[in-house]
Design an enzyme around this catalytic site. Structure first.
Site, PDB file in Angstrom:
ATOM      1  N   GLY A  20       0.779  -1.238   0.000  1.00  0.00           N
ATOM      2  CA  GLY A  20       0.000   0.000   0.000  1.00  0.00           C
ATOM      3  C   GLY A  20       0.803   1.275   0.000  1.00  0.00           C
ATOM      4  O   GLY A  20       0.308   2.318  -0.412  1.00  0.00           O
ATOM      5  N   SER A 148      15.764  -6.121   7.794  1.00  0.00           N
ATOM      6  CA  SER A 148      16.238  -4.817   8.267  1.00  0.00           C
ATOM      7  C   SER A 148      17.675  -4.959   8.730  1.00  0.00           C
ATOM      8  O   SER A 148      18.134  -6.053   9.097  1.00  0.00           O
ATOM      9  CB  SER A 148      15.368  -4.342   9.430  1.00  0.00           C
ATOM     10  OG  SER A 148      15.902  -3.183  10.041  1.00  0.00           O
ATOM     11  N   TYR A 162      10.696  -5.268  17.091  1.00  0.00           N
ATOM     12  CA  TYR A 162      10.993  -5.164  15.665  1.00  0.00           C
ATOM     13  C   TYR A 162      12.308  -5.862  15.346  1.00  0.00           C
ATOM     14  O   TYR A 162      12.402  -6.675  14.423  1.00  0.00           O
ATOM     15  CB  TYR A 162      11.055  -3.692  15.267  1.00  0.00           C
ATOM     16  CG  TYR A 162      11.238  -3.455  13.781  1.00  0.00           C
ATOM     17  CD1 TYR A 162      10.147  -3.482  12.923  1.00  0.00           C
ATOM     18  CD2 TYR A 162      12.494  -3.192  13.251  1.00  0.00           C
ATOM     19  CE1 TYR A 162      10.301  -3.258  11.563  1.00  0.00           C
ATOM     20  CE2 TYR A 162      12.669  -2.963  11.897  1.00  0.00           C
ATOM     21  CZ  TYR A 162      11.567  -2.998  11.056  1.00  0.00           C
ATOM     22  OH  TYR A 162      11.733  -2.790   9.714  1.00  0.00           O
TER      23      TYR A 162
END
Length: 540
Positions: A20, A148, A162
């Site tokens: 998105g 990441s 995270y």
């Protein structure tokens, strides 16, 4: 090993989760530019539907498949629907991800931490598991996972849940190479440092002015395309990359983002004078009616505060230039249509935003006669540039340079019977308020996103109204379902006005014969009494 190759678009579909915005949207555009059919998934359908329409209009092939990656049955069903559409899946871009504001051991929010780990790890597993049988049957494929730098090295700013989930994703990717290489399936974990996406703007303490020095989503997409087209006999286990350290250059440009806050709002109405009467009855002082150029065919009234203002805008003559405004009114009725942003120079702002990867339309400069309260006439001059429509989740956003600010901020117009002193906020309603907040934050130098009032609050600058993003259910609970339904879905739902004396404000509104409804710290007025927007009065 299978003899699978991705030499041309006939190899199959590229499936992108988290498509998105940010990296996912960049991946979709880049693969589509090379001729590959792209299947787009995200929790909220509107952004991926708009992106699919954009790609298809440019001659590509794209289809949106709304999906929550935590819904395992829906993930498998989505894979079935994609294969029904285009056949096999050549490339999986496993990109859906999440982070949270409360990310350190001194502030554990278990619900937030669980959501991050579930989306980043369990969601990734669901997507991999559903895709593997298709790739095996097709003789191979490429899985590219957005991990990441925090998945390779501990990075305090990224946060505990995270970083832990991205470490796990890197290991998942390695396990695929070990187990599925014999089936011609290659897996790569991309481990970027800071990427200029809405997610980065949610990092506590991050300076939005540094966005231009970060990795850009398009950089990640280019790297993913290179990985996908690699010799199928070669597995690239992981790629670690980060922004180049350029501290000296950053110091030369501390205010690289030009947008300083919210300048004014405007409400578009089919009955300008009737709307003006409603707002006078709400206790506001209105400027004399101003008429724009014959080409524009519009007129306005303004409500002026100390640092910002509000505008009622109406069409008084049909012209080609206002056709889109007439279409909006015919389709959705009156409503709060636009946020005008505060800048110093429109031409410079457009150049600086381009460096940040934010599109803006060519600058338009205009002036108009301005009737003054004393009966005289002045001239107000402006330069404006609009943000690209796809960058604004709801309503319109543009930047406004005031060349003659003294003509707008007239002292005699700043005293109101309801004691109003300024804009206190704008409320946007979205099926995915967190994502919408990130997209709005990107448009402001001081853009920061924090959870607040049952939604996500975007700070926009000093002496500047914040933007509150709410889900429909939260918005209906805040006011009423009927009030929310009376605002256009494509516009902003509400505006908040700060008043010096809440009791005096309520009395002024009551004197106008208008009903009020209680709100913690204030009260609100229904759209029927404001020409299409919920109006909140709050104590300053």
């Amino acid at each position: 090993m299978g003899n699978y190759s991705l030499d041309n678009p006939a190899a199959g579909t590229v499936w992108i989760t988290g498509a998105g915005s940010g990296i996912g949207a960049a991946l979709a555009r880049r693969f589509a530019q090379e001729g590959f059919p792209v299947a787009l998934s995200a929790r909220t359908e509107a952004p991926i539907a708009a992106l699919a329409a954009e790609i298809n209009a440019a001659g590509g092939q794209a289809r949106a498949f709304a999906l929550d990656v935590l819904d395992r049955a829906a993930v498998f069903d989505t894979v079935r629907r994609i294969t029904d559409w285009q056949g096999g899946i050549a490339v999986l871009c496993n990109n859906a991800g999440l982070n949270n504001p409360h990310r350190h051991w001194d502030h554990i929010d278990f619900a937030e931490w669980d959501a991050v780990i579930a989306t980043n790890l369990s969601g990734a597993i669901n997507v991999i598991a559903a895709t593997l049988p298709v790739m095996r049957a097709g003789g191979g494929g490429v899985m590219i996972h957005t991990a990441s730098l925090a998945g390779r090295h501990h990075m305090p700013a990224a946060g505990v849940p995270y970083g832990a989930s991205k470490h796990a994703l890197v290991d998942l990717s390695a396990s695929l190479n070990a187990a599925e290489g014999r089936n011609g399936i290659r897996s790569t974990a991309l481990c970027p440092g800071e990427v200029a996406t809405p997610l980065l703007l949610k990092r506590p303490g991050f300076d939005p002015g540094l966005m231009q020095w970060m990795i850009q989503p398009e950089d990640v997409a280019e790297l993913a395309l290179t990985v996908a087209r690699m010799n199928p006999a070669v597995a690239i286990h992981e790629i670690v990359f980060a922004p180049l350290q350029r501290d000296s250059k950053r110091k030369e440009s501390p205010m690289s983002h030009p947008v300083k806050g919210v300048d004014h709002l405007f409400l578009l109405t089919a009955d300008l004078d009737g709307s003006a009467d409603r707002w006078r009855r709400l206790g506001f002082t209105l400027s004399p009616r101003g008429t724009h150029s014959p080409e524009k065919g519009t007129a306005n009234y303004t409500i002026i505060f100390e640092h910002d203002y509000f505008e009622l805008l109406g069409v008084i003559a049909d012209t080609q230039a206002n056709q889109h405004q007439r279409d909006m009114i015919a389709r959705d009725g009156d409503g709060l249509r636009a946020i005008a942003c505060r800048i110093d120079d429109a031409h410079a702002a457009r150049r600086l935003l381009a460096a940040l990867g934010i599109g803006a339309e060519p600058v338009a400069e205009f002036s108009r006669p301005l009737p003054l309260p004393d009966g005289g006439t002045g001239t107000a001059a402006f330069a404006v540039t609009h943000f690209a429509r796809q960058d604004t989740p709801a309503g319109f956003m543009f930047m406004c340079q005031h060349k003659t600010p003294d003509m707008v901020w007239r002292p005699e117009l700043q005293t109101h019977a309801n004691t109003a002193r300024g804009l206190a906020g704008i409320v946007a309603v979205s099926d995915d308020p967190e994502q919408a907040a990130g997209r709005y934050a990107r448009l402001f130098a001081a853009g920061q996103v924090t959870p607040a009032d049952g939604g996500w609050l975007v700070a926009t600058g000093a002496d500047s109204a914040p933007i509150l993003c709410l889900a429909p259910a939260a918005a209906a609970a805040r006011w009423s379902a009927a009030a929310l339904a009376a605002t256009p879905a494509s516009a902003f739902a509400a505006m908040r006005v700060a008043v010096r004396d809440l009791s005096a404000a309520r009395a002024a509104v009551a004197a106008g014969g208008i009903a009020t409804h209680d709100l913690p710290g204030g009260f609100w007025v229904a759209p029927a009494d404001t020409s299409g927007v919920i109006l909140e009065f709050v104590a300053s």
